[in-house]
Write a protein that holds these residues in place. Structure first.
Motif, PDB file in Angstrom:
ATOM      1  N   THR A  65      23.275 -22.214   5.154  1.00 19.33           N
ATOM      2  CA  THR A  65      22.745 -21.260   6.121  1.00 19.33           C
ATOM      3  C   THR A  65      21.251 -21.487   6.337  1.00 19.33           C
ATOM      4  OG1 THR A  65      24.357 -19.582   5.458  1.00 19.33           O
ATOM      5  CG2 THR A  65      22.418 -18.822   6.665  1.00 19.33           C
ATOM      6  N   GLU A  66      20.873 -21.671   7.589  1.00 18.25           N
ATOM      7  CA  GLU A  66      19.458 -21.783   7.955  1.00 18.25           C
ATOM      8  C   GLU A  66      18.898 -20.370   8.108  1.00 18.25           C
ATOM      9  OE1 GLU A  66      16.630 -23.613  11.539  1.00 18.25           O
ATOM     10  OE2 GLU A  66      18.817 -23.552  11.759  1.00 18.25           O
ATOM     11  N   VAL A  67      17.725 -20.117   7.538  1.00 18.35           N
ATOM     12  CA  VAL A  67      17.111 -18.786   7.600  1.00 18.35           C
ATOM     13  C   VAL A  67      15.827 -18.871   8.414  1.00 18.35           C
ATOM     14  CG1 VAL A  67      16.239 -16.824   6.291  1.00 18.35           C
ATOM     15  CG2 VAL A  67      18.056 -18.259   5.323  1.00 18.35           C
ATOM     16  N   LEU A  68      15.747 -18.096   9.471  1.00 24.28           N
ATOM     17  CA  LEU A  68      14.538 -18.022  10.288  1.00 24.28           C
ATOM     18  C   LEU A  68      13.993 -16.602  10.230  1.00 24.28           C
ATOM     19  CD1 LEU A  68      15.585 -20.043  13.491  1.00 24.28           C
ATOM     20  CD2 LEU A  68      14.344 -20.860  11.475  1.00 24.28           C
ATOM     21  N   LEU A  69      12.712 -16.499   9.936  1.00 29.15           N
ATOM     22  CA  LEU A  69      12.057 -15.194   9.890  1.00 29.15           C
ATOM     23  C   LEU A  69      11.379 -14.922  11.231  1.00 29.15           C
ATOM     24  CD1 LEU A  69      10.439 -15.282   6.327  1.00 29.15           C
ATOM     25  CD2 LEU A  69      12.650 -14.348   7.017  1.00 29.15           C
ATOM     26  N   GLN A  70      11.655 -13.763  11.821  1.00 27.20           N
ATOM     27  CA  GLN A  70      11.087 -13.380  13.111  1.00 27.20           C
ATOM     28  C   GLN A  70      10.235 -12.116  12.908  1.00 27.20           C
ATOM     29  OE1 GLN A  70      11.421 -15.084  15.838  1.00 27.20           O
ATOM     30  NE2 GLN A  70      13.261 -16.350  15.556  1.00 27.20           N
ATOM     31  N   GLN A  71       8.923 -12.257  13.078  1.00 27.68           N
ATOM     32  CA  GLN A  71       8.031 -11.106  12.860  1.00 27.68           C
ATOM     33  C   GLN A  71       8.068 -10.188  14.078  1.00 27.68           C
ATOM     34  OE1 GLN A  71       4.131 -11.852  11.098  1.00 27.68           O
ATOM     35  NE2 GLN A  71       3.230 -10.319  12.478  1.00 27.68           N
ATOM     36  N   VAL A  72       8.478  -8.965  13.868  1.00 26.75           N
ATOM     37  CA  VAL A  72       8.505  -7.935  14.911  1.00 26.75           C
ATOM     38  C   VAL A  72       7.831  -6.696  14.331  1.00 26.75           C
ATOM     39  CG1 VAL A  72       9.933  -6.460  16.380  1.00 26.75           C
ATOM     40  CG2 VAL A  72      10.644  -8.814  15.910  1.00 26.75           C
ATOM     41  N   ASP A  73       6.610  -6.435  14.735  1.00 23.80           N
ATOM     42  CA  ASP A  73       5.843  -5.318  14.176  1.00 23.80           C
ATOM     43  C   ASP A  73       6.124  -4.033  14.952  1.00 23.80           C
ATOM     44  OD1 ASP A  73       4.684  -7.021  12.328  1.00 23.80           O
ATOM     45  OD2 ASP A  73       3.052  -7.564  13.693  1.00 23.80           O
ATOM     46  N   LEU A  74       6.408  -2.970  14.224  1.00 23.51           N
ATOM     47  CA  LEU A  74       6.681  -1.662  14.815  1.00 23.51           C
ATOM     48  C   LEU A  74       5.779  -0.624  14.166  1.00 23.51           C
ATOM     49  CD1 LEU A  74      10.598  -1.808  14.777  1.00 23.51           C
ATOM     50  CD2 LEU A  74       9.123  -2.061  16.783  1.00 23.51           C
ATOM     51  N   ARG A  75       5.031   0.098  14.963  1.00 24.83           N
ATOM     52  CA  ARG A  75       4.191   1.173  14.422  1.00 24.83           C
ATOM     53  C   ARG A  75       5.054   2.295  13.866  1.00 24.83           C
ATOM     54  NH1 ARG A  75       1.700   0.064  19.244  1.00 24.83           N
ATOM     55  NH2 ARG A  75       2.642   1.937  20.169  1.00 24.83           N
ATOM     56  N   ASP A  76       6.131   2.615  14.609  1.00 26.67           N
ATOM     57  CA  ASP A  76       7.029   3.695  14.178  1.00 26.67           C
ATOM     58  C   ASP A  76       8.469   3.237  14.404  1.00 26.67           C
ATOM     59  OD1 ASP A  76       8.442   5.956  13.600  1.00 26.67           O
ATOM     60  OD2 ASP A  76       7.437   7.254  15.056  1.00 26.67           O
ATOM     61  N   PRO A  77       9.169   2.816  13.369  1.00 28.26           N
ATOM     62  CA  PRO A  77      10.551   2.315  13.540  1.00 28.26           C
ATOM     63  C   PRO A  77      11.540   3.404  13.928  1.00 28.26           C
ATOM     64  CG  PRO A  77       9.989   2.454  11.213  1.00 28.26           C
ATOM     65  CD  PRO A  77       8.728   2.738  11.964  1.00 28.26           C
ATOM     66  N   TRP A  78      11.085   4.677  14.008  1.00 28.41           N
ATOM     67  CA  TRP A  78      11.951   5.775  14.443  1.00 28.41           C
ATOM     68  C   TRP A  78      11.648   6.199  15.879  1.00 28.41           C
ATOM     69  CZ3 TRP A  78      16.026   7.254  11.575  1.00 28.41           C
ATOM     70  CH2 TRP A  78      16.050   6.826  10.245  1.00 28.41           C
ATOM     71  N   ASP A  79      10.740   5.486  16.537  1.00 29.57           N
ATOM     72  CA  ASP A  79      10.409   5.778  17.936  1.00 29.57           C
ATOM     73  C   ASP A  79      11.352   4.967  18.828  1.00 29.57           C
ATOM     74  OD1 ASP A  79       9.140   5.246  20.601  1.00 29.57           O
ATOM     75  OD2 ASP A  79       7.604   6.576  19.794  1.00 29.57           O
ATOM     76  N   PHE A  80      12.248   5.663  19.517  1.00 29.81           N
ATOM     77  CA  PHE A  80      13.285   4.983  20.304  1.00 29.81           C
ATOM     78  C   PHE A  80      12.673   4.063  21.354  1.00 29.81           C
ATOM     79  CE2 PHE A  80      16.201   4.613  23.861  1.00 29.81           C
ATOM     80  CZ  PHE A  80      17.392   4.290  23.234  1.00 29.81           C
ATOM     81  N   GLN A  81      11.687   4.551  22.088  1.00 32.17           N
ATOM     82  CA  GLN A  81      11.103   3.753  23.161  1.00 32.17           C
ATOM     83  C   GLN A  81      10.472   2.478  22.613  1.00 32.17           C
ATOM     84  OE1 GLN A  81       8.925   5.817  26.290  1.00 32.17           O
ATOM     85  NE2 GLN A  81       7.278   4.310  26.142  1.00 32.17           N
ATOM     86  N   GLU A  82       9.740   2.592  21.515  1.00 35.31           N
ATOM     87  CA  GLU A  82       9.068   1.424  20.946  1.00 35.31           C
ATOM     88  C   GLU A  82      10.083   0.414  20.412  1.00 35.31           C
ATOM     89  OE1 GLU A  82       5.776   0.178  17.528  1.00 35.31           O
ATOM     90  OE2 GLU A  82       6.523   2.238  17.642  1.00 35.31           O
ATOM     91  N   VAL A  83      11.074   0.898  19.687  1.00 36.70           N
ATOM     92  CA  VAL A  83      12.061  -0.016  19.100  1.00 36.70           C
ATOM     93  C   VAL A  83      12.882  -0.713  20.181  1.00 36.70           C
ATOM     94  CG1 VAL A  83      14.094  -0.167  17.615  1.00 36.70           C
ATOM     95  CG2 VAL A  83      12.183   1.312  16.971  1.00 36.70           C
ATOM     96  N   TYR A  84      13.349   0.070  21.171  1.00 32.62           N
ATOM     97  CA  TYR A  84      14.152  -0.529  22.242  1.00 32.62           C
ATOM     98  C   TYR A  84      13.330  -1.575  22.998  1.00 32.62           C
ATOM     99  CZ  TYR A  84      17.427  -0.980  26.116  1.00 32.62           C
ATOM    100  OH  TYR A  84      18.310  -1.490  27.030  1.00 32.62           O
ATOM    101  N   GLY A  85      12.061  -1.233  23.299  1.00 32.77           N
ATOM    102  CA  GLY A  85      11.209  -2.180  24.016  1.00 32.77           C
ATOM    103  C   GLY A  85      10.992  -3.463  23.236  1.00 32.77           C
ATOM    104  N   ALA A  86      10.779  -3.343  21.915  1.00 34.43           N
ATOM    105  CA  ALA A  86      10.547  -4.530  21.092  1.00 34.43           C
ATOM    106  C   ALA A  86      11.790  -5.417  21.030  1.00 34.43           C
ATOM    107  CB  ALA A  86      10.128  -4.100  19.686  1.00 34.43           C
TER     108      ALA A  86
END
Length: 526
Positions: A65-86
């Motif tokens: 299995t190849e493992v790739l790390l993808q950095q996705v920074d979220l200020r608030d992981p419970w904010d629907f708009q921010e998470v959906y947009g990211a």
């Protein structure tokens, strides 16, 4: 063979192994029946060390299995708009290759908000993937792989679900058609289109059609459909705009404050306020005045309007259905209908065909009217075989005009059922009904020009071209309005007489009438 690619969030708690040995991002790669060729782990920069450790553990547990790390920074992981947009941005930039790879979104890790966003993006095919859900092993026997389940949200792949959706659509179509098994292809297509619009849009609907084509009944059924689909909660308010005349039209529609319409008059809510949360059906909307049209447009677009005598706007959110048997486009050009309101109504326009355009639907509609008559009269009425054949032959004949459309048909069947001896419609009764209908229609459909000419010319009228009949009828009416042959000629030949050297208008008119063996005395004596 395609490669399996899993995409998911790094599990801050579960993948750290703080609570149990089972770690979902590692375990998902360890199922022999589900080989994972690449896993994409989305993580926040604050957890880079944990992401690196999990990457190493996956590579140790599943070297293929190849493992790739993808950095996705979220200020608030419970904010629907921010998470959906990211996640939307991630999906847009990813570069999915469905010809070479199958994609799976791992739902076990991440916040509940992230799981909802994954579901929405996958269901809408922004992420062309299936869902994979993993769960820990049962018991405590040292096993760390656990179980997995895969869900494909492409509903078109599920025949049973598709059949269920089709059955529901058929039920909605049957509702709009009052349960009548209509056979006319164009009408059935129209109903299917109305069902789609009524269940997916709150925009105004415009129903066009001649009198008796069923606009009011269809509006009621559209309301019932919207009620079933929970697009409305309020009631249906049916307004015949032809009855709203004069100064009280505004009051009826928009209401008024106490004392505005006369001494002692109480507050009036108005029909638009009664329709709040429901459907307002404005039948014969062309009968509204221009001022009322302007206020209706404002109310539809803003959900607010002013009652008569009030300084404060009232809120009423309703869905509008409008009906008319007139050409609103022509009325706009004549200045009798507001172009802005017409443009608002013209988004969804449906023209109901006349009965003569749907002759194949007459037989099922007769059955419908028989059932309706049974409910009204309290007993079942049926045709004798010969009577049914005669009535159906008459009803579907191209020579039968049905000027009142379904209203005429319904009234005819109701008369037959009411007069039927011992609940049976006989051939004699059918013949009497046909004679009555033809007599009624002859009187109602009589051409006034034809009547006028036959009074003077009798059967010779049939020898005159239709084009000449119109002109001759106009000339005769002008003769009867004028005091003399010369006066009539001056009116009829006003445009051409200026260019002629001889202005003997009486002689020109006399020669015209001679073509039809008519004279001034014969015309004016009538």
């Amino acid at each position: 063979m395609k490669k399996n690619v899993v995409i998911g969030f790094l599990g801050i708690q579960l993948d750290a192994g703080k609570k149990r040995r089972w770690r979902p991002s590692i375990a998902v790669t360890q199922h022999g029946s589900f080989p994972v060729h690449r896993i994409e782990l989305l993580y926040d920069r604050a957890f880079h060390r944990l992401a690196s450790n999990v990457k190493k553990d996956i590579e140790d547990a599943s070297p293929a299995t190849e493992v790739l790390l993808q950095q996705v920074d979220l200020r608030d992981p419970w904010d629907f708009q921010e998470v959906y947009g990211a996640l939307f941005d991630f999906a847009r930039d990813y570069g999915f290759d469905e010809d070479r790879e199958d994609y799976f979104v791992h739902l076990t890790t991440g916040t509940h908000v992230a799981q909802i966003c994954w579901f929405l993006l996958t269901e809408s095919r922004h992420v062309p993937a299936k869902l994979v859900q993993t769960s820990p092993p049962r018991g405590d026997d040292g096993e760390v792989t656990g179980r997995y389940n895969i869900v494909d949200l492409d509903l078109s792949r599920y025949d049973a679900l598709q059949q269920r959706f089709d059955l529901i659509a058929e039920e909605y179509n049957a509702l709009l058609k009052a349960g009548i098994e209509t056979r006319n292809t164009a009408f059935n297509s129209l109903i299917e289109r109305i069902e789609l619009v009524a269940t997916n849009s709150d925009a105004p609907l415009l129903l066009l059609g001649d009198t008796g084509t069923g606009k009011s009944e269809l509006a009621e059924r559209i309301y019932e459909l919207k009620l079933q689909r929970r697009r409305v909660k309020g009631r249906l308010v049916h307004v015949n705009c032809a009855t709203l005349k004069g100064e009280r039209a505004m009051s009826s529609l928009f209401g008024h404050r106490r004392g505005t319409m006369g001494t002692g008059s109480p507050d009036r809510r108005g029909l638009l306020r009664e329709a709040d949360g429901g459907v307002l059906f404005l039948d014969e909307i062309n009968e509204l005045g221009l001022d009322e049209q302007a206020m209706i447009l404002h109310a539809v677009e803003t959900g607010r309007f002013l009652a008569v005598g009030s300084d404060h706007e009232i809120t009423s959110r309703f869905q509008l259905i409008a009906g008319t048997n007139r050409n609103l486009g022509q009325l706009v050009s004549e200045g009798k209908f507001r172009p802005d309101l017409y443009a608002r109504l013209n988004l969804w326009t449906f023209r109901l065909p006349s009965l003569t355009e749907r002759r194949e639907d007459i037989e099922p509609n007769i059955e419908f009217e028989l059932n309706r008559a049974e409910k009204l009269l309290g007993n079942r009425v049926g045709f004798n075989v010969d009577a049914r054949a005669r009535y159906l032959d008459f009803a579907v004949s191209p020579a039968t005009p049905w000027p009142g459309n379904f209203r005429d048909l319904g009234a005819s069947v109701q008369r037959l059922c009411t007069l039927a001896p011992r609940g049976r419609i006989t051939l004699t009764l059918v013949e009497q009904e046909i004679d009555a209908l033809e007599s009624q229609w002859t009187s109602a459909l009589a051409n006034p020009d034809d009547t006028l000419l036959r009074d003077l010319l009798g059967d010779r009228t049939d020898e005159i071209d239709v084009f000449d009949r119109v002109q001759l009828a106009y000339v005769i009416r002008m003769c009867r309005k004028s005091p003399s042959l010369s006066a009539t000629g001056r009116v009829l030949f006003a445009a051409s007489r200026a260019s002629k050297t001889s202005r003997n208008d009486a002689d020109r008119l006399k020669k015209y009438l001679d073509r039809f063996d008519l004279n001034w005395s014969a015309i004016t004596a009538e």
